[in-house]
Design a protein around this motif. Sequence first.
Motif, mmCIF file in Angstrom:
data_model
loop_
_atom_site.group_PDB
_atom_site.id
_atom_site.type_symbol
_atom_site.label_atom_id
_atom_site.label_comp_id
_atom_site.label_asym_id
_atom_site.label_seq_id
_atom_site.Cartn_x
_atom_site.Cartn_y
_atom_site.Cartn_z
ATOM 1 N N UNK A 1 0.839 -1.189 0.000
ATOM 2 C CA UNK A 1 0.000 0.000 0.000
ATOM 3 C C UNK A 1 0.881 1.248 0.000
ATOM 4 N N UNK A 2 0.565 2.182 -0.885
ATOM 5 C CA UNK A 2 1.336 3.423 -0.965
ATOM 6 C C UNK A 2 0.849 4.406 0.090
ATOM 7 N N UNK A 3 1.729 4.737 1.045
ATOM 8 C CA UNK A 3 1.421 5.707 2.089
ATOM 9 C C UNK A 3 2.517 6.765 2.081
ATOM 10 N N UNK B 1 0.423 -4.270 3.896
ATOM 11 C CA UNK B 1 -0.874 -4.205 4.581
ATOM 12 C C UNK B 1 -1.518 -5.585 4.533
ATOM 13 N N UNK B 2 -1.616 -6.207 5.699
ATOM 14 C CA UNK B 2 -2.210 -7.546 5.795
ATOM 15 C C UNK B 2 -3.717 -7.459 5.612
ATOM 16 N N UNK B 3 -4.283 -8.422 4.889
ATOM 17 C CA UNK B 3 -5.723 -8.431 4.657
ATOM 18 C C UNK B 3 -6.339 -9.654 5.340
ATOM 19 N N UNK B 4 -7.603 -9.557 5.756
ATOM 20 C CA UNK B 4 -8.273 -10.699 6.400
ATOM 21 C C UNK B 4 -8.371 -11.890 5.448
ATOM 22 N N UNK B 5 -8.101 -13.070 5.969
ATOM 23 C CA UNK B 5 -8.148 -14.286 5.168
ATOM 24 C C UNK B 5 -8.861 -15.387 5.931
ATOM 25 N N UNK B 6 -9.233 -16.416 5.208
ATOM 26 C CA UNK B 6 -9.868 -17.599 5.808
ATOM 27 C C UNK B 6 -9.174 -18.842 5.283
ATOM 28 N N UNK B 7 -8.886 -19.777 6.169
ATOM 29 C CA UNK B 7 -8.281 -21.053 5.768
ATOM 30 C C UNK B 7 -9.359 -22.126 5.842
ATOM 31 N N UNK B 8 -9.502 -22.885 4.765
ATOM 32 C CA UNK B 8 -10.517 -23.937 4.674
ATOM 33 C C UNK B 8 -9.854 -25.235 4.234
ATOM 34 N N UNK B 9 -10.448 -26.378 4.564
ATOM 35 C CA UNK B 9 -9.839 -27.656 4.199
ATOM 36 C C UNK B 9 -10.052 -28.002 2.727
ATOM 37 N N UNK B 10 -9.157 -28.811 2.195
ATOM 38 C CA UNK B 10 -9.302 -29.404 0.870
ATOM 39 C C UNK B 10 -9.470 -30.906 1.061
#
Length: 450
Positions: free
Chosen positions: A149-151, A158-167
């Motif tokens: 991110x340009x500041x 800049x960390x973004x919200x994520x979700x980990x799901x099974x395969x």
Amino acid sequence: MAWAEMEYIGSDKTELASKCMANLVEARKSLSLFQHHDGITGTAKDHVVLDYGEKMLNSINLLQEVISHSSNFLLTKSKANFKPNLQTTYFDLDDTRSAAWSVPSKTVIQVDHPDMPNRVVISNSHARRRQEMVSIRVSKPDVRVYYMNMIEDEEEEETIPTQISPVFKTDGDISNEQFEVTFLATVPALGLQTYFVRQLKPEEGKNDEMSVATVKIFNSNAQPFQVIPFDAVEISSAASDFSMSNTYVTADFDANGMLQAITTKDDAVKTEAKIEFMEYGTKARGDKSGAYLFMPDGPGKVKKLSSPLVRIVEGKLRSSVTVVQKWITHIVILNSSPGVDGTGLMIENDIDLTSDGMNNREISMRVSSNVGSGDVFFTDLNGFQMIRRKRYAKLPIQANFYPLPSMGYIQDSKTRLSIISGQPLGGTSAASGQLEVMLDRRLMQDDNRG
């Protein structure tokens, strides 16, 4: 876009342009060949169908090279001094095919070291900004997704919200080599956006922006292989009705994992939307269904699901229901997204009709609702406009099916129920409130029409 950028900087990059144009011309030649009616429908002789497939796979590979080299050029900051290396593969696309007749497999991003982030580039071909949920496969669960991110003229992570799901593997176990990471991607119009995926460092501890999906499995007594972080899988030999929701809608399912109703949250209106799979046979005598003809032996019969395996994966960003039977894998996905992908349900059907019991069978998916559509429904014309269709009781079943290239809908004075298809299908409305699309067919005879 790459060519326009070359003109803008006043440098044609002849070697890159020549290579990409040669690939495009070869792919265009194959595309023109595919316009033959047998190429579209697959009704040619076996060896011709195989040749079509090989040409199509080769064209896809050539175009992937164009995408890779063009994207690398567009993402290069100093374009005037750019020197292309045409022997280098800069990007792997998100899915690959080992053969023309094979199902594409997801590319797994190998997360090897905390100091070696992987670059994920997402393209937006639309002339508008898009925000949608994106899922990628990674080799380890302890990862962090971020963008630069340009500041104040300086780049910061800049960390973004994520979700980990099974395969899940084909035997039903949870894979310990692949994990699905979901995040909200924002890409400008006709643009590219780069995200980075890297393994967490030991001193960083837990990723507070990562949420873990919960897993429930119905109609099963087998405990799947325990994989961290999915070590609390809920197993039940019996099933019950359940629901899932996001910001816009709530979806109700029965014990077999089949959708029953959708409630829109802004007006609290509940619309019945019952999904069933229909089965058509073919006539016992006279003209039978074949490559050209659809000659059913009567109205479609509901194909019952007998205690199917139901997997429910619920998370903050994406939830899904997977129904597994020998002949079908049916998936319904609900995204918690502020974009258009959060306003409806995404449905995937993977059908296998290769068993003997499915000979001379045609399978469709029917959505039955309480929408008072009467005998009128709508389908599109090559994605350009919608056409009003009318069901005539005096006509045979097959005469009321129409092409559904990309979408269809039914409506009354208050409600509209729409289906947007990922590929051209045949569709109809067999009764008021119903919308039906053909999915697959397996026929054992030549109908002598070509």
